[in-house]
Design a protein around this motif. Structure first.
Motif, PDB file in Angstrom:
ATOM      1  N   TRP A  25       0.800  -1.185  -0.117  1.00 39.43           N
ATOM      2  CA  TRP A  25      -0.187   0.051   0.041  1.00 39.43           C
ATOM      3  C   TRP A  25       1.017   1.286   0.045  1.00 39.43           C
ATOM      4  O   TRP A  25       0.548   2.104  -0.823  1.00 39.43           O
ATOM      5  CB  TRP A  25      -0.967  -0.120   1.145  1.00 39.43           C
ATOM      6  N   ARG A  26       1.858   1.341   0.723  1.00 42.68           N
ATOM      7  CA  ARG A  26       2.804   2.503   0.885  1.00 42.68           C
ATOM      8  C   ARG A  26       3.743   2.820  -0.307  1.00 42.68           C
ATOM      9  O   ARG A  26       3.998   3.758  -0.484  1.00 42.68           O
ATOM     10  CB  ARG A  26       3.447   2.265   1.908  1.00 42.68           C
ATOM     11  N   ARG A  27       3.829   1.720  -0.996  1.00 42.04           N
ATOM     12  CA  ARG A  27       4.565   1.858  -2.209  1.00 42.04           C
ATOM     13  C   ARG A  27       3.917   2.555  -3.168  1.00 42.04           C
ATOM     14  O   ARG A  27       4.536   3.338  -3.958  1.00 42.04           O
ATOM     15  CB  ARG A  27       4.915   0.428  -2.728  1.00 42.04           C
ATOM     16  N   ASN A  28       2.761   2.105  -3.689  1.00 43.65           N
ATOM     17  CA  ASN A  28       2.104   2.785  -4.602  1.00 43.65           C
ATOM     18  C   ASN A  28       0.453   2.758  -4.576  1.00 43.65           C
ATOM     19  O   ASN A  28      -0.265   2.547  -5.605  1.00 43.65           O
ATOM     20  CB  ASN A  28       2.458   2.166  -5.966  1.00 43.65           C
ATOM     21  N   GLY A  29      -0.208   2.753  -3.578  1.00 42.59           N
ATOM     22  CA  GLY A  29      -1.413   2.812  -3.076  1.00 42.59           C
ATOM     23  C   GLY A  29      -2.135   4.102  -3.141  1.00 42.59           C
ATOM     24  O   GLY A  29      -1.785   5.156  -3.266  1.00 42.59           O
ATOM     25  N   LEU A  30      -3.307   4.162  -3.837  1.00 45.62           N
ATOM     26  CA  LEU A  30      -4.053   5.138  -4.217  1.00 45.62           C
ATOM     27  C   LEU A  30      -5.754   4.805  -3.851  1.00 45.62           C
ATOM     28  O   LEU A  30      -6.240   3.722  -3.977  1.00 45.62           O
ATOM     29  CB  LEU A  30      -4.153   5.704  -5.494  1.00 45.62           C
ATOM     30  N   GLU A  31      -6.140   5.721  -3.086  1.00 47.58           N
ATOM     31  CA  GLU A  31      -7.791   5.515  -2.958  1.00 47.58           C
ATOM     32  C   GLU A  31      -8.302   6.552  -3.987  1.00 47.58           C
ATOM     33  O   GLU A  31      -7.975   7.485  -3.940  1.00 47.58           O
ATOM     34  CB  GLU A  31      -7.963   6.276  -1.568  1.00 47.58           C
ATOM     35  N   VAL A  32      -9.383   5.957  -4.492  1.00 43.98           N
ATOM     36  CA  VAL A  32     -10.067   6.735  -5.494  1.00 43.98           C
ATOM     37  C   VAL A  32     -11.409   6.932  -5.046  1.00 43.98           C
ATOM     38  O   VAL A  32     -12.132   5.854  -4.938  1.00 43.98           O
ATOM     39  CB  VAL A  32      -9.825   6.066  -6.771  1.00 43.98           C
ATOM     40  N   VAL A  33     -12.062   8.208  -5.004  1.00 38.64           N
ATOM     41  CA  VAL A  33     -13.353   8.289  -4.942  1.00 38.64           C
ATOM     42  C   VAL A  33     -13.863   9.184  -5.967  1.00 38.64           C
ATOM     43  O   VAL A  33     -13.615  10.160  -6.259  1.00 38.64           O
ATOM     44  CB  VAL A  33     -13.443   9.272  -3.631  1.00 38.64           C
ATOM     45  N   GLN A  34     -14.865   8.312  -6.731  1.00 40.65           N
ATOM     46  CA  GLN A  34     -15.352   8.992  -7.915  1.00 40.65           C
ATOM     47  C   GLN A  34     -16.911   9.235  -7.949  1.00 40.65           C
ATOM     48  O   GLN A  34     -17.718   8.327  -7.630  1.00 40.65           O
ATOM     49  CB  GLN A  34     -15.068   8.160  -9.007  1.00 40.65           C
ATOM     50  N   LEU A  35     -17.354  10.506  -8.277  1.00 41.72           N
ATOM     51  CA  LEU A  35     -18.768  10.567  -8.643  1.00 41.72           C
ATOM     52  C   LEU A  35     -19.038  10.991  -9.879  1.00 41.72           C
ATOM     53  O   LEU A  35     -18.198  11.565 -10.567  1.00 41.72           O
ATOM     54  CB  LEU A  35     -19.150  11.965  -7.526  1.00 41.72           C
ATOM     55  N   SER A  36     -20.350  10.391 -10.133  1.00 34.19           N
ATOM     56  CA  SER A  36     -20.863  10.647 -11.467  1.00 34.19           C
ATOM     57  C   SER A  36     -22.203  10.406 -11.500  1.00 34.19           C
ATOM     58  O   SER A  36     -22.804  10.145 -10.344  1.00 34.19           O
ATOM     59  CB  SER A  36     -19.973   9.490 -12.803  1.00 34.19           C
ATOM     60  N   ARG A  37     -23.062  10.565 -12.499  1.00 31.98           N
ATOM     61  CA  ARG A  37     -24.166  10.450 -12.365  1.00 31.98           C
ATOM     62  C   ARG A  37     -24.841   8.942 -12.129  1.00 31.98           C
ATOM     63  O   ARG A  37     -25.887   8.666 -11.934  1.00 31.98           O
ATOM     64  CB  ARG A  37     -25.030  10.820 -14.219  1.00 31.98           C
ATOM     65  N   GLU A  38     -23.816   8.069 -12.527  1.00 33.88           N
ATOM     66  CA  GLU A  38     -24.155   6.470 -12.088  1.00 33.88           C
ATOM     67  C   GLU A  38     -24.121   6.547 -10.590  1.00 33.88           C
ATOM     68  O   GLU A  38     -24.817   5.742 -10.199  1.00 33.88           O
ATOM     69  CB  GLU A  38     -23.233   5.624 -12.842  1.00 33.88           C
ATOM     70  N   GLY A  39     -23.286   7.306  -9.960  1.00 31.95           N
ATOM     71  CA  GLY A  39     -23.225   7.125  -8.482  1.00 31.95           C
ATOM     72  C   GLY A  39     -21.945   7.355  -8.079  1.00 31.95           C
ATOM     73  O   GLY A  39     -21.139   7.839  -8.645  1.00 31.95           O
ATOM     74  N   LEU A  40     -21.455   6.874  -6.712  1.00 36.03           N
ATOM     75  CA  LEU A  40     -20.232   6.912  -6.138  1.00 36.03           C
ATOM     76  C   LEU A  40     -19.418   5.609  -6.166  1.00 36.03           C
ATOM     77  O   LEU A  40     -19.952   4.434  -6.095  1.00 36.03           O
ATOM     78  CB  LEU A  40     -20.593   7.248  -4.765  1.00 36.03           C
ATOM     79  N   GLU A  41     -18.268   5.840  -6.594  1.00 41.58           N
ATOM     80  CA  GLU A  41     -17.307   4.586  -6.884  1.00 41.58           C
ATOM     81  C   GLU A  41     -16.065   4.675  -5.625  1.00 41.58           C
ATOM     82  O   GLU A  41     -15.535   5.858  -5.632  1.00 41.58           O
ATOM     83  CB  GLU A  41     -16.648   4.344  -8.121  1.00 41.58           C
ATOM     84  N   LEU A  42     -16.022   3.786  -5.092  1.00 41.71           N
ATOM     85  CA  LEU A  42     -14.927   3.770  -4.080  1.00 41.71           C
ATOM     86  C   LEU A  42     -13.965   2.528  -4.297  1.00 41.71           C
ATOM     87  O   LEU A  42     -14.526   1.492  -4.443  1.00 41.71           O
ATOM     88  CB  LEU A  42     -15.267   3.715  -2.665  1.00 41.71           C
ATOM     89  N   ARG A  43     -12.799   2.922  -4.383  1.00 46.29           N
ATOM     90  CA  ARG A  43     -11.816   1.812  -4.283  1.00 46.29           C
ATOM     91  C   ARG A  43     -10.387   2.199  -4.045  1.00 46.29           C
ATOM     92  O   ARG A  43      -9.914   3.201  -3.876  1.00 46.29           O
ATOM     93  CB  ARG A  43     -11.720   1.324  -5.864  1.00 46.29           C
ATOM     94  N   MET A  44      -9.499   1.142  -3.682  1.00 48.27           N
ATOM     95  CA  MET A  44      -8.110   1.480  -3.469  1.00 48.27           C
ATOM     96  C   MET A  44      -7.519   0.546  -4.542  1.00 48.27           C
ATOM     97  O   MET A  44      -7.461  -0.486  -4.804  1.00 48.27           O
ATOM     98  CB  MET A  44      -7.939   0.531  -2.016  1.00 48.27           C
ATOM     99  N   ASP A  45      -6.608   1.269  -5.340  1.00 48.16           N
ATOM    100  CA  ASP A  45      -5.960   0.995  -6.394  1.00 48.16           C
ATOM    101  C   ASP A  45      -4.614   0.847  -5.931  1.00 48.16           C
ATOM    102  O   ASP A  45      -3.663   1.341  -5.100  1.00 48.16           O
ATOM    103  CB  ASP A  45      -5.773   1.887  -7.465  1.00 48.16           C
ATOM    104  N   HIS A  46      -3.826  -0.141  -6.641  1.00 48.21           N
ATOM    105  CA  HIS A  46      -2.192  -0.109  -6.115  1.00 48.21           C
ATOM    106  C   HIS A  46      -1.500  -0.152  -7.748  1.00 48.21           C
ATOM    107  O   HIS A  46      -1.575  -0.740  -8.486  1.00 48.21           O
ATOM    108  CB  HIS A  46      -2.038  -1.873  -5.597  1.00 48.21           C
TER     109      HIS A  46
END
Length: 185
Positions: A84-105
């Motif tokens: 996680w500390r090497r290359n982790g990202l939290e992505v919070v995305q809002l659009s007309r479809e709704g909210l997407e939450l995810r943790m990318d590496h």
């Protein structure tokens, strides 16, 4: 596409009708090095335990097997923290479809939680409790946790904003709530 920053870890962008908050897991170099050394030492301990399982007889072998079980649990947790500390990202995305939450590496997308806009409550930042040992531990760099922003939806609480500074978390929650109102219209 407009882009802005909150603190040094959060980037807000608005490509088209989408709103994306990207939260970096970045930590100072000395903390990355400490985490790497700790993980290496943990692997060395695992090698010694495996040696004990392979060479000692009877009840001593059983003892090493039990220790190896506990070691494995913490080795997985340690690997998750290093990754996680090497290359982790939290992505919070809002659009007309709704909210997407995810943790990318890095370039690998994490599991997505998709929530319709109509079910979203207001994002809040609970006041930290300085007397809570668990809360204090979750804010340490060797742990993947310490979510600062809480969001009620579908009768559940969803969290994001791992180990954010309280001021940055407040600003992100405010920007998020404003964008949800705008998207809901």
């Amino acid at each position: 596409m407009s882009s802005s920053k909150i603190g040094h870890r959060i980037v807000l962008s608005s490509p088209g009708d989408r709103w994306i908050a990207t939260i970096s897991s970045e930590i100072p170099a000395w903390q990355k090095q400490s985490l790497g050394l700790w993980f290496g030492a943990w692997m060395a301990l695992g090698a010694m335990l495996i040696y004990g399982v392979a060479t000692f007889p009877g009840s001593e072998r059983t003892f090493y097997f039990i220790c190896l079980g506990f070691w494995t649990f913490f080795a997985v947790r340690a690997w998750q923290a290093v990754r996680w500390r090497r290359n982790g990202l939290e992505v919070v995305q809002l659009s007309r479809e709704g909210l997407e939450l995810r943790m990318d590496h890095g370039t690998i997308k994490g599991r997505t939680t998709l929530l319709p806009l109509s079910t979203l409550g207001e994002a809040v930042v609970p006041e930290p409790n300085p007397r809570s040992f668990l809360e204090s531990m979750e804010q340490q760099f060797w742990v993947v946790g310490g979510d600062r922003i809480h969001l009620a939806a579908n009768g559940k609480t969803y969290v994001f904003g791992k180990q954010l500074d309280p001021r940055d978390a407040q600003q992100l929650a405010k920007a998020f709530n404003q964008r949800v109102k705008k998207q809901s219209r």
